[in-house]
Design a protein around this motif. Structure first.
Motif, PDB file in Angstrom:
ATOM      1  N   ASP A  10       0.833  -1.210   0.000  1.00  0.00           N
ATOM      2  CA  ASP A  10       0.000   0.000   0.000  1.00  0.00           C
ATOM      3  C   ASP A  10       0.864   1.256   0.000  1.00  0.00           C
ATOM      4  OD1 ASP A  10      -2.263  -1.541   0.023  1.00  0.00           O
ATOM      5  OD2 ASP A  10      -2.570  -1.435   2.195  1.00  0.00           O
ATOM      6  N   TRP A  11       2.021   1.167   0.639  1.00  0.00           N
ATOM      7  CA  TRP A  11       2.946   2.307   0.696  1.00  0.00           C
ATOM      8  C   TRP A  11       3.407   2.675  -0.714  1.00  0.00           C
ATOM      9  CZ3 TRP A  11       8.439   1.930   3.277  1.00  0.00           C
ATOM     10  CH2 TRP A  11       9.019   3.206   3.342  1.00  0.00           C
ATOM     11  N   LEU A  12       3.850   1.678  -1.462  1.00  0.00           N
ATOM     12  CA  LEU A  12       4.277   1.940  -2.841  1.00  0.00           C
ATOM     13  C   LEU A  12       3.087   2.169  -3.767  1.00  0.00           C
ATOM     14  CD1 LEU A  12       7.217  -0.572  -3.435  1.00  0.00           C
ATOM     15  CD2 LEU A  12       7.278   1.736  -2.509  1.00  0.00           C
ATOM     16  N   GLY A  13       1.934   1.625  -3.395  1.00  0.00           N
ATOM     17  CA  GLY A  13       0.732   1.847  -4.189  1.00  0.00           C
ATOM     18  C   GLY A  13       0.908   1.367  -5.615  1.00  0.00           C
ATOM     19  N   PRO A  14       0.478   2.158  -6.602  1.00  0.00           N
ATOM     20  CA  PRO A  14       0.581   1.719  -8.005  1.00  0.00           C
ATOM     21  C   PRO A  14       2.018   1.605  -8.478  1.00  0.00           C
ATOM     22  CG  PRO A  14      -0.042   4.040  -7.904  1.00  0.00           C
ATOM     23  CD  PRO A  14      -0.098   3.520  -6.503  1.00  0.00           C
ATOM     24  N   TRP A  15       2.945   2.282  -7.769  1.00  0.00           N
ATOM     25  CA  TRP A  15       4.318   2.365  -8.276  1.00  0.00           C
ATOM     26  C   TRP A  15       5.158   1.147  -7.961  1.00  0.00           C
ATOM     27  CZ3 TRP A  15       3.300   5.421 -11.748  1.00  0.00           C
ATOM     28  CH2 TRP A  15       2.499   6.542 -11.545  1.00  0.00           C
ATOM     29  N   ARG A  16       4.581   0.145  -7.284  1.00  0.00           N
ATOM     30  CA  ARG A  16       5.314  -1.113  -7.170  1.00  0.00           C
ATOM     31  C   ARG A  16       5.412  -1.797  -8.531  1.00  0.00           C
ATOM     32  NH1 ARG A  16       0.229  -1.994  -4.878  1.00  0.00           N
ATOM     33  NH2 ARG A  16      -0.828  -3.976  -5.350  1.00  0.00           N
ATOM     34  N   CYS A  17       4.597  -1.343  -9.497  1.00  0.00           N
ATOM     35  CA  CYS A  17       4.711  -1.875 -10.854  1.00  0.00           C
ATOM     36  C   CYS A  17       6.087  -1.573 -11.459  1.00  0.00           C
ATOM     37  CB  CYS A  17       3.609  -1.304 -11.751  1.00  0.00           C
ATOM     38  SG  CYS A  17       3.761   0.466 -12.108  1.00  0.00           S
ATOM     39  N   LEU A  18       6.785  -0.557 -10.939  1.00  0.00           N
ATOM     40  CA  LEU A  18       8.086  -0.183 -11.477  1.00  0.00           C
ATOM     41  C   LEU A  18       9.175  -1.185 -11.095  1.00  0.00           C
ATOM     42  CD1 LEU A  18       8.064   3.696 -10.875  1.00  0.00           C
ATOM     43  CD2 LEU A  18       7.361   2.417 -12.909  1.00  0.00           C
ATOM     44  N   LEU A  19       8.861  -2.128 -10.208  1.00  0.00           N
ATOM     45  CA  LEU A  19       9.820  -3.151  -9.819  1.00  0.00           C
ATOM     46  C   LEU A  19       9.830  -4.329 -10.793  1.00  0.00           C
ATOM     47  CD1 LEU A  19       9.608  -1.489  -7.149  1.00  0.00           C
ATOM     48  CD2 LEU A  19       9.963  -3.628  -5.921  1.00  0.00           C
ATOM     49  N   LEU A  20       8.931  -4.325 -11.755  1.00  0.00           N
ATOM     50  CA  LEU A  20       8.872  -5.416 -12.722  1.00  0.00           C
ATOM     51  C   LEU A  20      10.008  -5.301 -13.740  1.00  0.00           C
ATOM     52  CD1 LEU A  20       5.045  -5.652 -13.466  1.00  0.00           C
ATOM     53  CD2 LEU A  20       6.457  -7.441 -12.439  1.00  0.00           C
ATOM     54  N   GLY A  21      10.512  -6.469 -14.181  1.00  0.00           N
ATOM     55  CA  GLY A  21      11.582  -6.496 -15.170  1.00  0.00           C
ATOM     56  C   GLY A  21      11.049  -6.481 -16.593  1.00  0.00           C
ATOM     57  N   GLN A  22      11.980  -6.540 -17.533  1.00  0.00           N
ATOM     58  CA  GLN A  22      11.634  -6.575 -18.951  1.00  0.00           C
ATOM     59  C   GLN A  22      10.962  -7.905 -19.288  1.00  0.00           C
ATOM     60  OE1 GLN A  22      12.037  -3.862 -20.667  1.00  0.00           O
ATOM     61  NE2 GLN A  22      14.139  -3.122 -20.726  1.00  0.00           N
ATOM     62  N   ILE A  23       9.973  -7.874 -20.188  1.00  0.00           N
ATOM     63  CA  ILE A  23       9.307  -9.093 -20.638  1.00  0.00           C
ATOM     64  C   ILE A  23      10.290  -9.930 -21.446  1.00  0.00           C
ATOM     65  CG2 ILE A  23       7.404  -9.995 -22.029  1.00  0.00           C
ATOM     66  CD1 ILE A  23       5.947  -7.310 -21.447  1.00  0.00           C
ATOM     67  N   SER A  24      10.403 -11.217 -21.120  1.00  0.00           N
ATOM     68  CA  SER A  24      11.380 -12.086 -21.783  1.00  0.00           C
ATOM     69  C   SER A  24      11.023 -12.359 -23.241  1.00  0.00           C
ATOM     70  CB  SER A  24      11.505 -13.420 -21.037  1.00  0.00           C
ATOM     71  OG  SER A  24      11.968 -13.221 -19.729  1.00  0.00           O
ATOM     72  N   SER A  25       9.759 -12.615 -23.499  1.00  0.00           N
ATOM     73  CA  SER A  25       9.324 -12.955 -24.853  1.00  0.00           C
ATOM     74  C   SER A  25       9.364 -11.720 -25.751  1.00  0.00           C
ATOM     75  CB  SER A  25       7.906 -13.533 -24.833  1.00  0.00           C
ATOM     76  OG  SER A  25       7.360 -13.590 -26.130  1.00  0.00           O
ATOM     77  N   SER A  26      10.165 -11.778 -26.808  1.00  0.00           N
ATOM     78  CA  SER A  26      10.247 -10.640 -27.738  1.00  0.00           C
ATOM     79  C   SER A  26       8.921 -10.428 -28.457  1.00  0.00           C
ATOM     80  CB  SER A  26      11.369 -10.869 -28.753  1.00  0.00           C
ATOM     81  OG  SER A  26      11.170 -12.085 -29.451  1.00  0.00           O
ATOM     82  N   LYS A  27       8.190 -11.515 -28.679  1.00  0.00           N
ATOM     83  CA  LYS A  27       6.897 -11.411 -29.357  1.00  0.00           C
ATOM     84  C   LYS A  27       5.892 -10.663 -28.485  1.00  0.00           C
ATOM     85  CE  LYS A  27       3.265 -14.231 -31.504  1.00  0.00           C
ATOM     86  NZ  LYS A  27       2.810 -15.608 -31.819  1.00  0.00           N
ATOM     87  N   VAL A  28       5.806 -11.067 -27.210  1.00  0.00           N
ATOM     88  CA  VAL A  28       4.877 -10.394 -26.288  1.00  0.00           C
ATOM     89  C   VAL A  28       5.295  -8.948 -26.070  1.00  0.00           C
ATOM     90  CG1 VAL A  28       3.981 -10.369 -23.919  1.00  0.00           C
ATOM     91  CG2 VAL A  28       4.266 -12.543 -25.119  1.00  0.00           C
ATOM     92  N   SER A  29       6.599  -8.726 -25.908  1.00  0.00           N
ATOM     93  CA  SER A  29       7.110  -7.378 -25.673  1.00  0.00           C
ATOM     94  C   SER A  29       6.818  -6.462 -26.852  1.00  0.00           C
ATOM     95  CB  SER A  29       8.617  -7.448 -25.413  1.00  0.00           C
ATOM     96  OG  SER A  29       9.147  -6.165 -25.216  1.00  0.00           O
ATOM     97  N   SER A  30       7.082  -6.957 -28.062  1.00  0.00           N
ATOM     98  CA  SER A  30       6.843  -6.146 -29.264  1.00  0.00           C
ATOM     99  C   SER A  30       5.361  -5.810 -29.414  1.00  0.00           C
ATOM    100  CB  SER A  30       7.346  -6.909 -30.493  1.00  0.00           C
ATOM    101  OG  SER A  30       7.073  -6.194 -31.677  1.00  0.00           O
ATOM    102  N   SER A  31       4.511  -6.810 -29.191  1.00  0.00           N
ATOM    103  CA  SER A  31       3.069  -6.590 -29.308  1.00  0.00           C
ATOM    104  C   SER A  31       2.584  -5.557 -28.285  1.00  0.00           C
ATOM    105  CB  SER A  31       2.334  -7.919 -29.113  1.00  0.00           C
ATOM    106  OG  SER A  31       0.937  -7.722 -29.048  1.00  0.00           O
ATOM    107  N   TRP A  32       3.093  -5.683 -27.045  1.00  0.00           N
ATOM    108  CA  TRP A  32       2.661  -4.753 -26.003  1.00  0.00           C
ATOM    109  C   TRP A  32       3.150  -3.334 -26.276  1.00  0.00           C
ATOM    110  CZ3 TRP A  32      -0.841  -3.853 -22.652  1.00  0.00           C
ATOM    111  CH2 TRP A  32      -0.663  -2.870 -21.667  1.00  0.00           C
ATOM    112  N   ASN A  33       4.375  -3.194 -26.748  1.00  0.00           N
ATOM    113  CA  ASN A  33       4.912  -1.863 -27.033  1.00  0.00           C
ATOM    114  C   ASN A  33       4.102  -1.147 -28.111  1.00  0.00           C
ATOM    115  OD1 ASN A  33       6.952  -2.079 -25.138  1.00  0.00           O
ATOM    116  ND2 ASN A  33       8.457  -2.874 -26.592  1.00  0.00           N
TER     117      ASN A  33
END
Length: 592
Positions: A240-263
């Motif tokens: 709750d302290w970090l709130g929505p910004w705990r999302c910034l702790l996530l790493g890069q998506i491994s799958s180039s296909k998923v990453s490209s589609s999302w970008n």
């Protein structure tokens, strides 16, 4: 030198007309002090840290420059560790090379020269970008810093939460991609023994130590349940302290296909909502987690990146939330389970000393993804770029030490697990000699210690060992850090290992039970370092000693990376307090 509080008070009283003058006053005070410090031979690590934090806070309060404030906070981290790294450069397995006189492909003729691009103490506030650019493109570094310029008293009786500066840095070709967010003070814990998060965490850990040490089984289960519930409340409070910004702790998506589609999707959404270029990365990370964040968190997150041209914020946020939740569902699903199924590259955390004990790796949206910790960006860069830095390990080159002090019988029970890896070398029930230890730490790729503490008593002088082995220290508080004095930062076994050449050191933040530690050890080795010969007799032998091992052997999925294997191993512990204690300090490593 005027304090930052005095100058900020003058700023508030004097109005905007004094803003530039006050900024100059503080900067001059701080810079004058920094200029007097002998940076390359500096003993006052905490002073250097404090001064750079003051500069960072000044930037936030006056110019609002996220680049410069981030740079000063990066520079403030790991000062003593950097100095120790430099002092060991002629002995350690990570020689620091003068790029002007030698190639990284060979041993330099003159190792005493120090490559300033690797480890120097910088006065250039934006030099950190060069280090980020020089790292692998799949690497993400997240720094969590307290926005508090002073030092707490030595060995304080209590700790207290402060506002945080959270910065996420991409590397390689994406080195200009960074997200910065200031996190305000958390809400008090209403139903806990201590209203402050850090105080309550420290109390839970201490009570856990007393419970384990008591040896009294009467009332153990009830007390354990109460402690687990208090720990769960602390973890939720941190989320709750970090709130929505705990999302910034996530790493890069491994799958180039998923990453490209999302970008492509996020670019389309950003154009549709007129999101400014500087906020697109933050918008992307927020959108990835939009279906698992609380509604209030998602709203607060979107409000922070609202385009300046927006007239009706309520309508904008409502429409934006619907859009990103819809598109996020296609890539990341509707719940936490689906989000966590998306494979990601490792994240390296840089965490301030005073919040080091917080189990950041256990926050909901990152608890299954690979993470390690490092003292500072400069050391991350040095370890990745040093010519002898070894990230791909030979799974057959391992040395183990089980119960060297003959006072931990359950550790000795793991002998079948290690004997089954018949190419490994090791010793059970006695302490290896210093010469033998030194040889194996220098020659082997992996070192596994199962006993009390970190086993540092087996290694007499880290300064004169060219460490090669990745270390797994499966003992109580083996990754805990302590202060060596008021002018030094935290120190401990993991830092000694990585500063002497080890690429990574796995250990525990606090006291753990031998039963859960054994389960985690078994699962870790089964996942990361399975035996070459497919003979299950050692499994049967272990289960005959302890039936709980049967579940440990279920659904084992091999992992090439140690950090991924650690995540799998943590899942078999019966206690969240114990599983959360296990962390890794160093850079990601893999087996061949």
């Amino acid at each position: 030198m005027a304090s930052i509080d005095e100058i900020l008070k003058m700023h508030e009283e004097g109005g905007s007309k004094n803003k530039e003058k006050l900024a100059e006053m503080l900067m001059k005070n701080v810079d004058d002090t920094l200029d007097k410090l002998p940076h390359q031979g500096m003993a006052y690590g905490t002073l250097y840290e404090t001064l750079n934090k003051q500069k960072a806070i000044l930037q936030l309060h006056t110019s609002g420059s996220s680049d410069k404030s981030s740079a000063y906070l990066l520079e403030s981290a790991g000062v003593s560790a950097r100095k120790l790294f430099c002092s060991r450069k002629s002995e350690a397995n990570l020689p620091i090379i003068d790029s002007r006189t030698a190639s990284v492909d060979g041993i330099p003729d003159k190792q005493v020269n120090q490559d300033e691009n690797l480890i120097n103490f910088s006065m250039d506030p934006l030099e950190f970008r060069d280090r980020l650019k020089d790292l692998p493109s799949d690497c993400v570094i997240v720094q969590l810093s307290e926005l508090y310029p002073g030092q707490r008293p030595f060995d304080p009786p209590y700790v207290q939460t402060r506002p945080l500066h959270l910065a996420r840095y991409c590397c390689g070709e994406n080195y200009m991609d960074q997200c910065v967010q200031v996190i305000a003070l958390p809400q008090p814990l209403p139903a806990a023994k201590n209203s402050d998060i850090l105080q309550e965490l420290k109390a839970v850990v201490q009570d856990n130590v007393e419970l384990i040490s008591a040896g009294n089984k009467l009332g153990y289960k009830h007390t354990r349940l109460l402690l687990e519930e208090r720990f769960r409340v602390v973890l939720e409070a941190v989320q709750d302290w970090l709130g929505p910004w705990r999302c910034l702790l996530l790493g890069q998506i491994s799958s180039s296909k998923v990453s490209s589609s999302w970008n492509k999707t996020i670019r389309k959404l950003a154009d549709e909502l007129n999101i400014e270029e500087e906020n697109i990365s933050k918008f992307s990370m927020l959108a990835q987690c939009s279906n698992v964040l609380k509604k209030v968190d998602l709203v607060h997150g979107l409000q922070a990146i609202v385009p300046k041209t927006v007239k009706n914020m309520v309508e904008f946020v409502s429409n934006a939330a619907k859009l990103i939740k819809k598109y996020s569902q296609e890539c990341f699903g509707l719940d936490l389970l689906k989000l966590n199924e998306v494979q990601r590259h490792p994240v390296i955390l840089i965490v301030d000393n005073n919040i080091f004990a917080v189990p950041w790796e256990q926050l909901d949206i990152v608890q299954v993804h690979p993470m390690s910790r490092m003292p500072c960006l400069a050391l991350v860069h040095a370890m990745f770029k040093a010519p002898k830095s070894k990230r791909e390990l030979d799974p057959g080159s391992a040395f183990f030490v089980l119960d060297p002090d003959k006072n931990l019988p359950r550790a000795s029970q793991l002998k079948p697990l290690f004997v089954a890896r018949n190419e490994w070398k090791g010793i059970v029930g006695e302490a290896p000699g210093s010469t033998e230890m030194k040889k194996h730490l220098q020659d082997d790729d992996i070192y596994i210690y199962c006993g009390h503490g970190s086993g540092s008593h087996l290694i007499h002088n880290y300064d004169h060992i060219n460490l090669n082995a990745a270390a797994m220290l499966m003992g109580c508080s083996s990754a805990d850090l302590y202060r060596r004095g008021v002018h030094w930062e935290m120190s401990g076994a993991p830092l000694n290992f990585i500063l002497s050449g080890s690429p990574i050191c796995l250990g525990t933040l606090w006291t753990v039970t031998d039963s859960d530690t054994n389960r985690i050890t078994v699962r870790l080795l089964e996942t990361w370092l399975p035996p070459k010969e497919k003979d299950s007799r050692y499994r049967m032998e272990l289960c005959s000693q302890d039936l709980s091992f049967a579940k440990v052997f279920e659904d084992v999925l091999p992992q090439k990376g140690l950090l991924g294997a650690l995540r799998s191993a943590q899942s078999v512990a019966t206690s969240k307090i114990i599983s959360s204690a296990f962390i890794a300090i160093g850079i990601p490593v893999y087996v061949k």
